[in-house]
Design a protein around this motif. Sequence first.
Motif, PDB file in Angstrom:
ATOM      1  N   VAL A 184      12.171  45.611  50.642  1.00 50.54           N
ATOM      2  CA  VAL A 184      13.493  45.688  51.258  1.00 50.54           C
ATOM      3  C   VAL A 184      14.581  45.663  50.190  1.00 50.54           C
ATOM      4  CG1 VAL A 184      15.151  44.453  52.714  1.00 50.54           C
ATOM      5  CG2 VAL A 184      12.769  44.707  53.466  1.00 50.54           C
ATOM      6  N   GLU A 188      17.454  48.560  49.557  1.00 49.29           N
ATOM      7  CA  GLU A 188      18.890  48.279  49.543  1.00 49.29           C
ATOM      8  C   GLU A 188      19.521  48.727  48.232  1.00 49.29           C
ATOM      9  OE1 GLU A 188      19.038  44.398  52.525  1.00 49.29           O
ATOM     10  OE2 GLU A 188      18.756  44.097  50.359  1.00 49.29           O
ATOM     11  N   ASP A 212       8.314  43.305  57.044  1.00 48.70           N
ATOM     12  CA  ASP A 212       9.764  43.203  56.863  1.00 48.70           C
ATOM     13  C   ASP A 212      10.387  44.555  56.558  1.00 48.70           C
ATOM     14  OD1 ASP A 212       8.510  43.293  54.345  1.00 48.70           O
ATOM     15  OD2 ASP A 212      10.088  42.106  53.374  1.00 48.70           O
ATOM     16  N   HIS A 216      13.273  46.433  58.654  1.00 47.47           N
ATOM     17  CA  HIS A 216      14.485  46.892  57.969  1.00 47.47           C
ATOM     18  C   HIS A 216      14.737  48.358  58.287  1.00 47.47           C
ATOM     19  CE1 HIS A 216      17.505  47.102  54.723  1.00 47.47           C
ATOM     20  NE2 HIS A 216      16.988  48.300  54.488  1.00 47.47           N
ATOM     21  N   HIS A 220      18.013  50.153  60.314  1.00 45.78           N
ATOM     22  CA  HIS A 220      18.906  51.081  59.609  1.00 45.78           C
ATOM     23  C   HIS A 220      18.600  52.548  59.909  1.00 45.78           C
ATOM     24  CE1 HIS A 220      20.876  47.945  57.197  1.00 45.78           C
ATOM     25  NE2 HIS A 220      19.706  47.339  57.229  1.00 45.78           N
TER      26      HIS A 220
END
Length: 306
Positions: A184, A188, A212, A216, A220
Motif C-alpha cells: 500500500v 501511494e 490490505d 486499498h 481508490h
Amino acid sequence: MTAPRTSVPDPRSTQAPRPTFAIGGRAPVRRLGFGAMRLADGPVPEPHPSPVWRPPAHREQALNVLRRAVELGVELVDTADAYSLGGNEELVAEALHPYPERLLIATKCGVVRPSPGEWMPLGRPEYLRQQAELSLRRLRVDTLGLLQLHRIDPEVPLADQVGALRQLQEEGKVAHIGLSEVSVREIEEASAVAPIAAVQNQYNLADRRHDDVVDHCARHGIAFLPFFPMALGDHARPGGRLGRLGRLAEEVGATPAQVALAWLLYRSPTVLPIPGTSSEKHLAENMGAWDVTLDEARLRELDAPA
C-alpha cells in the motif's frame, strides 16, 4: 488470518458479482481475464530449466487457446516483455491482432532475464522506455493499453521509475499505468507521480498477504489483478475428500478451481483474476466460474483460515 474489511463497502452478497470493471475509469473489461504466461516453454537443453524462457512447444495450440479465450468473453489478456524474452507478446499479437475493440492487452516491463533462472529488476528510466518501445512493436499497437512496472528496482528511486511510465503516457504511448508486487505504501508513493490504474500481486484463497492492498484498491477504484489465482493450498488438501474447497465445490455443482475463482470475483468489485492455462478444456472450466453462486455462509467458510 484475513484482515478486517470494514474500511470498504462489503462486496459479499447473494447477488452475482459485477460483471465488468473500468480500468482507469475508461477501459471497461469483463472481470475474468487471461494470463498468457503459461503459454511458454518449448524444449530446452539440459541442465537448464525453462521457466517462461522459450516460446511454446506447441505454437498452434497456444494460438488456439488465446483465440478461444476471446471467443469465451475474455477482454483482458496479460503478458510481459520478460516472458519468453518478448516471444509471449509476439504470440499474443499473432493470435489476436487486429484486436477486438473491447480487448485490453496488458503488458509489463522492468525485469531483465540474463538466464532462464534469473528475474532481475531493472528500473532505469531509459531501460523502461526502451522496453515499452519494443512492446509496442511486438504487440503491433501505437498505444499500450496497460503497462505495468513488473517489479520495483530497489536501486532506482520509485519516482524515477513511475516517472518514465508517466512520460510514455504523456506521449500517448501508454494509456494506463500499473504496478506489480507492491505494498500500500508503494502504491501511494507511485500515485503521487502518476495515476495508478492497476495493481498485480500474488493473491488467492491460500495466500492472502495482500488483503490490505485489495482493500486499498477497492477504496481508490484501482483494478487488482491477482496472479496465481488458483494456488489452492490447504483449502484443497484432504480433510473430507478434497478438503473444504472440494466439499463446497460439490455442494454448488462446480470444480474447486471454479470456486477459487468465484471467491475472488466476490472478494471485491475491483478484483480481476487472470488465470492462465495452455489447455482449452481448462480455459472453459475457468470461465465457468461466472456460473458459480456463493451465499454468505459459504463465503464466510472460505474466508476462514484453512
